[in-house]
Scaffold this motif. Sequence first.
Motif, PDB file in Angstrom:
ATOM      1  N   THR A  93      39.712  47.519  22.091  1.00  0.00           N
ATOM      2  CA  THR A  93      39.371  46.520  22.980  1.00  0.00           C
ATOM      3  C   THR A  93      40.099  46.434  24.124  1.00  0.00           C
ATOM      4  N   ALA A  94      39.974  47.270  25.180  1.00  0.00           N
ATOM      5  CA  ALA A  94      40.841  47.121  26.340  1.00  0.00           C
ATOM      6  C   ALA A  94      40.214  46.122  27.459  1.00  0.00           C
ATOM      7  N   HIS A  95      39.256  45.497  27.173  1.00  0.00           N
ATOM      8  CA  HIS A  95      38.444  44.512  27.986  1.00  0.00           C
ATOM      9  C   HIS A  95      39.099  43.369  28.197  1.00  0.00           C
ATOM     10  N   PHE A  96      38.976  42.668  29.481  1.00  0.00           N
ATOM     11  CA  PHE A  96      39.537  41.475  29.632  1.00  0.00           C
ATOM     12  C   PHE A  96      38.480  40.828  30.538  1.00  0.00           C
ATOM     13  N   ARG A  97      38.713  39.279  30.606  1.00  0.00           N
ATOM     14  CA  ARG A  97      37.768  38.638  31.502  1.00  0.00           C
ATOM     15  C   ARG A  97      37.643  39.168  32.847  1.00  0.00           C
ATOM     16  N   PRO A  98      36.430  39.225  33.313  1.00  0.00           N
ATOM     17  CA  PRO A  98      36.072  39.962  34.480  1.00  0.00           C
ATOM     18  C   PRO A  98      36.701  39.394  35.835  1.00  0.00           C
ATOM     19  N   VAL A  99      37.239  40.322  36.647  1.00  0.00           N
ATOM     20  CA  VAL A  99      38.096  40.146  38.005  1.00  0.00           C
ATOM     21  C   VAL A  99      36.859  40.541  39.077  1.00  0.00           C
ATOM     22  N   GLY A 100      36.229  39.684  40.046  1.00  0.00           N
ATOM     23  CA  GLY A 100      35.573  40.385  41.160  1.00  0.00           C
ATOM     24  C   GLY A 100      36.680  40.532  42.310  1.00  0.00           C
ATOM     25  N   LEU A 101      36.595  41.711  42.895  1.00  0.00           N
ATOM     26  CA  LEU A 101      37.031  41.869  44.319  1.00  0.00           C
ATOM     27  C   LEU A 101      36.272  42.091  45.418  1.00  0.00           C
ATOM     28  N   ALA A 102      36.445  41.396  46.466  1.00  0.00           N
ATOM     29  CA  ALA A 102      35.816  41.708  47.567  1.00  0.00           C
ATOM     30  C   ALA A 102      36.712  42.172  48.821  1.00  0.00           C
ATOM     31  N   SER A 103      35.998  43.100  49.492  1.00  0.00           N
ATOM     32  CA  SER A 103      36.472  43.617  50.836  1.00  0.00           C
ATOM     33  C   SER A 103      37.807  44.736  50.425  1.00  0.00           C
ATOM     34  N   MET A 104      37.481  45.779  49.320  1.00  0.00           N
ATOM     35  CA  MET A 104      38.204  46.588  49.263  1.00  0.00           C
ATOM     36  C   MET A 104      38.121  47.826  50.295  1.00  0.00           C
ATOM     37  N   TYR A 163      32.301  45.298  47.306  1.00  0.00           N
ATOM     38  CA  TYR A 163      32.691  44.552  46.091  1.00  0.00           C
ATOM     39  C   TYR A 163      32.710  45.359  44.795  1.00  0.00           C
ATOM     40  N   ALA A 164      33.653  44.900  43.770  1.00  0.00           N
ATOM     41  CA  ALA A 164      33.599  45.552  42.622  1.00  0.00           C
ATOM     42  C   ALA A 164      33.829  44.483  41.451  1.00  0.00           C
ATOM     43  N   VAL A 165      33.774  44.876  40.490  1.00  0.00           N
ATOM     44  CA  VAL A 165      33.897  43.776  39.176  1.00  0.00           C
ATOM     45  C   VAL A 165      34.722  44.726  38.261  1.00  0.00           C
ATOM     46  N   ILE A 166      35.937  44.276  37.852  1.00  0.00           N
ATOM     47  CA  ILE A 166      37.105  44.970  37.105  1.00  0.00           C
ATOM     48  C   ILE A 166      37.062  44.063  35.702  1.00  0.00           C
ATOM     49  N   ASN A 167      36.644  44.823  34.384  1.00  0.00           N
ATOM     50  CA  ASN A 167      36.765  44.096  33.362  1.00  0.00           C
ATOM     51  C   ASN A 167      37.486  44.875  32.269  1.00  0.00           C
ATOM     52  N   SER A 168      38.256  46.008  32.560  1.00  0.00           N
ATOM     53  CA  SER A 168      38.996  46.798  31.467  1.00  0.00           C
ATOM     54  C   SER A 168      40.169  47.252  31.970  1.00  0.00           C
ATOM     55  N   VAL A 169      41.092  47.757  31.280  1.00  0.00           N
ATOM     56  CA  VAL A 169      42.188  48.358  31.655  1.00  0.00           C
ATOM     57  C   VAL A 169      41.985  49.734  32.518  1.00  0.00           C
ATOM     58  N   TRP A 170      40.803  50.369  31.901  1.00  0.00           N
ATOM     59  CA  TRP A 170      40.393  51.657  32.650  1.00  0.00           C
ATOM     60  C   TRP A 170      40.103  51.326  33.919  1.00  0.00           C
ATOM     61  N   ASP A 171      39.273  50.197  34.229  1.00  0.00           N
ATOM     62  CA  ASP A 171      38.794  49.919  35.414  1.00  0.00           C
ATOM     63  C   ASP A 171      39.762  49.655  36.482  1.00  0.00           C
ATOM     64  N   ALA A 172      40.670  48.889  35.892  1.00  0.00           N
ATOM     65  CA  ALA A 172      41.872  48.312  36.830  1.00  0.00           C
ATOM     66  C   ALA A 172      42.566  49.640  37.157  1.00  0.00           C
ATOM     67  N   ALA A 173      42.977  50.472  36.264  1.00  0.00           N
ATOM     68  CA  ALA A 173      43.775  51.819  36.568  1.00  0.00           C
ATOM     69  C   ALA A 173      42.868  52.627  37.638  1.00  0.00           C
ATOM     70  N   ALA A 195      40.459  39.777  48.301  1.00  0.00           N
ATOM     71  CA  ALA A 195      40.007  38.816  47.746  1.00  0.00           C
ATOM     72  C   ALA A 195      39.612  38.854  46.542  1.00  0.00           C
ATOM     73  N   VAL A 196      40.149  37.774  45.362  1.00  0.00           N
ATOM     74  CA  VAL A 196      39.921  37.843  44.016  1.00  0.00           C
ATOM     75  C   VAL A 196      38.969  36.857  43.883  1.00  0.00           C
ATOM     76  N   ILE A 197      37.670  37.020  43.295  1.00  0.00           N
ATOM     77  CA  ILE A 197      36.829  36.205  42.820  1.00  0.00           C
ATOM     78  C   ILE A 197      36.703  35.891  41.246  1.00  0.00           C
ATOM     79  N   GLU A 198      36.807  34.540  40.686  1.00  0.00           N
ATOM     80  CA  GLU A 198      36.913  34.432  39.471  1.00  0.00           C
ATOM     81  C   GLU A 198      35.860  33.520  38.831  1.00  0.00           C
ATOM     82  N   ALA A 199      35.232  33.680  37.905  1.00  0.00           N
ATOM     83  CA  ALA A 199      34.040  32.581  37.542  1.00  0.00           C
ATOM     84  C   ALA A 199      34.950  31.424  36.626  1.00  0.00           C
ATOM     85  N   ALA A 200      34.417  30.442  36.865  1.00  0.00           N
ATOM     86  CA  ALA A 200      35.099  29.082  36.401  1.00  0.00           C
ATOM     87  C   ALA A 200      34.822  29.173  34.876  1.00  0.00           C
ATOM     88  N   ASP A 201      35.785  28.775  34.127  1.00  0.00           N
ATOM     89  CA  ASP A 201      35.666  28.694  32.874  1.00  0.00           C
ATOM     90  C   ASP A 201      34.838  27.891  32.002  1.00  0.00           C
TER      91      ASP A 201
END
Length: 85
Positions: free
Chosen positions: A4-15, A20-30, A79-85
């Motif tokens: 389980t290398a997943h984490f709560r999604p992080v949205g990125l804008a203007s890369m 726009y990208a959604v990153i939700n794992s260690v592999w996606d981040a790398a 820009a980092v976009i996070e969903a509210a908990d």
Amino acid sequence: MRQTAHFRPVGLASMGLGHYAVINSVWDAARALLHEWPVDDGEEYFEAVKSCLDAIIGDLPPDEVRASFIRAAQEAGIAVIEAAD
């Protein structure tokens, strides 16, 4: 590596223009850091890359990678976009 290398999604804008990208794992981040990041310099950038490597070998939990990744994005002016908990 942990199954389980997943984490709560992080949205990125203007890369990239209009990107726009959604990153939700260690592999996606790398992948984003090594292949899509607008700058390959900065203390937080290097720390985020190191965090990904540490998580891949099992020495760091994915949530810590997420936090490091967000700091690197802020450092790069992404820009980092996070969903509210």
